[in-house]
Scaffold this motif. Structure first.
Motif, short mmCIF file in Angstrom:
data_model
loop_
_atom_site.label_atom_id
_atom_site.label_comp_id
_atom_site.label_asym_id
_atom_site.label_seq_id
_atom_site.Cartn_x
_atom_site.Cartn_y
_atom_site.Cartn_z
N ASP A 1 -27.68 -0.07 48.52
CA ASP A 1 -26.57 0.41 47.68
C ASP A 1 -25.34 -0.47 47.89
N HIS A 2 -24.64 -0.77 46.81
CA HIS A 2 -23.44 -1.61 46.89
C HIS A 2 -22.21 -0.79 46.51
N TYR A 3 -21.11 -1.05 47.16
CA TYR A 3 -19.87 -0.36 46.84
C TYR A 3 -19.30 -0.89 45.53
N VAL A 4 -18.73 0.03 44.76
CA VAL A 4 -18.05 -0.32 43.51
C VAL A 4 -16.62 0.22 43.55
N ALA A 5 -15.76 -0.43 42.81
CA ALA A 5 -14.37 0.02 42.71
C ALA A 5 -14.28 1.22 41.77
N VAL A 6 -13.40 2.16 42.09
CA VAL A 6 -13.14 3.31 41.23
C VAL A 6 -11.66 3.27 40.86
N VAL A 7 -11.37 3.16 39.55
CA VAL A 7 -9.99 3.00 39.11
C VAL A 7 -9.67 4.01 38.00
N PRO A 8 -8.39 4.31 37.80
CA PRO A 8 -8.01 5.25 36.73
C PRO A 8 -8.39 4.71 35.36
N PRO A 9 -8.70 5.58 34.42
CA PRO A 9 -9.14 5.13 33.09
C PRO A 9 -8.10 4.32 32.33
N GLY A 10 -6.81 4.55 32.59
CA GLY A 10 -5.77 3.80 31.86
C GLY A 10 -5.27 2.58 32.58
N SER A 11 -5.88 2.22 33.72
CA SER A 11 -5.41 1.10 34.51
C SER A 11 -5.79 -0.24 33.87
N PRO A 12 -4.92 -1.25 33.99
CA PRO A 12 -5.28 -2.60 33.52
C PRO A 12 -6.53 -3.15 34.21
N LEU A 13 -6.83 -2.62 35.39
CA LEU A 13 -8.01 -3.09 36.13
C LEU A 13 -9.31 -2.82 35.38
N MET B 1 -8.82 12.59 41.89
CA MET B 1 -7.51 12.00 42.21
C MET B 1 -7.36 10.64 41.53
N VAL B 2 -8.42 9.83 41.59
CA VAL B 2 -8.37 8.52 40.92
C VAL B 2 -8.22 8.70 39.42
N ALA B 3 -9.00 9.60 38.84
CA ALA B 3 -8.95 9.83 37.40
C ALA B 3 -7.56 10.26 36.95
N ASP B 4 -6.84 10.98 37.82
CA ASP B 4 -5.49 11.44 37.48
C ASP B 4 -4.41 10.40 37.80
N GLY B 5 -4.82 9.22 38.26
CA GLY B 5 -3.87 8.13 38.43
C GLY B 5 -3.17 8.06 39.78
N LEU B 6 -3.68 8.75 40.79
CA LEU B 6 -3.04 8.73 42.10
C LEU B 6 -3.34 7.47 42.90
N GLY B 7 -4.32 6.70 42.50
CA GLY B 7 -4.68 5.49 43.22
C GLY B 7 -6.06 5.02 42.84
N VAL B 8 -6.63 4.17 43.70
CA VAL B 8 -7.96 3.62 43.47
C VAL B 8 -8.86 3.99 44.66
N SER B 9 -10.15 3.71 44.53
CA SER B 9 -11.06 3.98 45.63
C SER B 9 -12.25 3.04 45.53
N ALA B 10 -13.17 3.19 46.48
CA ALA B 10 -14.44 2.46 46.45
C ALA B 10 -15.52 3.39 46.99
N VAL B 11 -16.63 3.46 46.27
CA VAL B 11 -17.71 4.37 46.65
C VAL B 11 -19.05 3.66 46.47
N PRO B 12 -20.11 4.14 47.12
CA PRO B 12 -21.45 3.58 46.87
C PRO B 12 -21.83 3.76 45.40
N SER B 13 -22.65 2.84 44.91
CA SER B 13 -22.99 2.87 43.48
C SER B 13 -23.74 4.13 43.06
N MET B 14 -24.37 4.84 44.02
CA MET B 14 -25.06 6.08 43.62
C MET B 14 -24.07 7.15 43.17
N CYS B 15 -22.77 6.91 43.38
CA CYS B 15 -21.75 7.87 42.95
C CYS B 15 -21.18 7.54 41.57
N ILE B 16 -21.67 6.47 40.94
CA ILE B 16 -21.10 6.01 39.66
C ILE B 16 -21.09 7.13 38.62
#
Length: 298
Positions: free
Chosen positions: A163-175, A230-245
């Motif tokens: 499993d590889h970690y992926v970035a988790v970002v808010p939906p409205g982020s430029p990222l 929390m990420v979805a609501d724009g409080l920040g970013v995160s990283a989780v294993p890809s099984m959490c996508i």
């Protein structure tokens, strides 16, 4: 006192005929007589009174009759239940799985297993990674799905996928416009992560430390669902294993592949050396059906 002797006595007591009992049991007269004699000797007295014309029970034989019926019924029931377990027509299985796996990849595997073995009942304990290992070690469950432990001891670890970690970002982020992100870019933002002693958190810190990087932790939580919200609501970013996508997307967050460094961890099955037939069958289904998750095509 043997099961064969009890069965011989019960059959004679029900038919009151040695001839009929021999036919039912497929025994010769001498073999049947020997079984009854052996039972009487082991118990210490006569159970049947036999003449040339009839067979009747002694008072002791009368008292043994209901007990013999009960004992043989229990024996036959036990034999049948064990046969059903070995043929997967009956059974119960307890499995421990870390929540990220339990709510994402496990259900599809259980659907396949249920189609093949509908009579097997399964209890799933969704607990943190460390507790999965302990539950298998203490035999509270037969099988666990967890990250590769640092030391298995007497346990067996069978890898399912890397499993590889992926970035988790808010939906409205430029990222969200990026097809992949470097860790250095992600760590410029407030970071939301799981609280210690989470294996997800510990692995991140260990791997980033090798690159002289630190997590700029702004928020911590015990649950990945809270992290995703929390990420979805724009409080920040995160990283989780890809099984959490899938879970992150359902919570409203956006996932992106991470590089520099690419952090991975093995997910697999933890078991003791010996497995029941049901546990072995589920292990086979998991190995055939579970694959490393990936991000959907844009």
């Amino acid at each position: 006192m043997t099961v064969k002797q009890l069965r011989a006595f019960l059959t004679v007591a029900q038919t009151l005929s040695f001839t009929q009992a021999c036919e039912r049991l497929h025994l010769s007269q001498p073999a049947l007589s020997l079984a009854i004699k052996g039972l009487e000797e082991s118990l210490g007295g006569k159970l049947l009174i036999r003449s040339t014309r009839s067979v009747r029970l002694t008072p002791e034989g009368e008292s043994l009759l209901p007990l013999a019926k009960h004992l043989l019924a229990q024996w036959d029931n036990t034999e049948e239940r064990l046969r059903q377990r070995f043929t997967l027509q009956l059974g119960r299985l307890s499995v421990a799985a870390m929540p990220a796996f339990a709510c994402s990849l496990l259900p599809a595997a259980l659907v396949k297993f249920r189609q093949q073995h509908p009579k097997i009942n399964i209890t799933v304990h969704d607990v943190i990674n460390e507790e999965v290992t302990e539950m298998v070690r203490s035999r509270q469950v037969e099988m666990g799905i967890a990250f590769s432990p640092e030391g298995t001891g007497s346990l067996l670890f069978t890898p399912l996928f890397e499993d590889h970690y992926v970035a988790v970002v808010p939906p409205g982020s430029p990222l969200t416009q990026a097809t992949q992100l470097a860790w250095a870019t992600l760590l410029k933002h407030d970071f939301i992560t799981l609280q210690r002693p989470s294996m997800v958190r510990r692995l991140l810190e260990q791997e980033l430390s090798k690159q002289q990087m630190e997590l700029p932790v702004a928020f911590e939580s015990h649950q990945l669902s809270t992290v995703g919200r929390m990420v979805a609501d724009g409080l920040g970013v995160s990283a989780v294993p890809s099984m959490c996508i899938r879970q992150m997307h359902e919570l409203g967050a956006h996932c992106i592949p991470l590089t520099a460094p690419s952090i991975s961890c093995r997910v697999g099955i933890l078991t003791q050396q010996e497995l029941s037939v049901a546990a072995h069958a589920l292990r086979t289904v998991l190995l055939k059906t579970v694959q490393a998750p990936s991000l959907p095509e844009h």
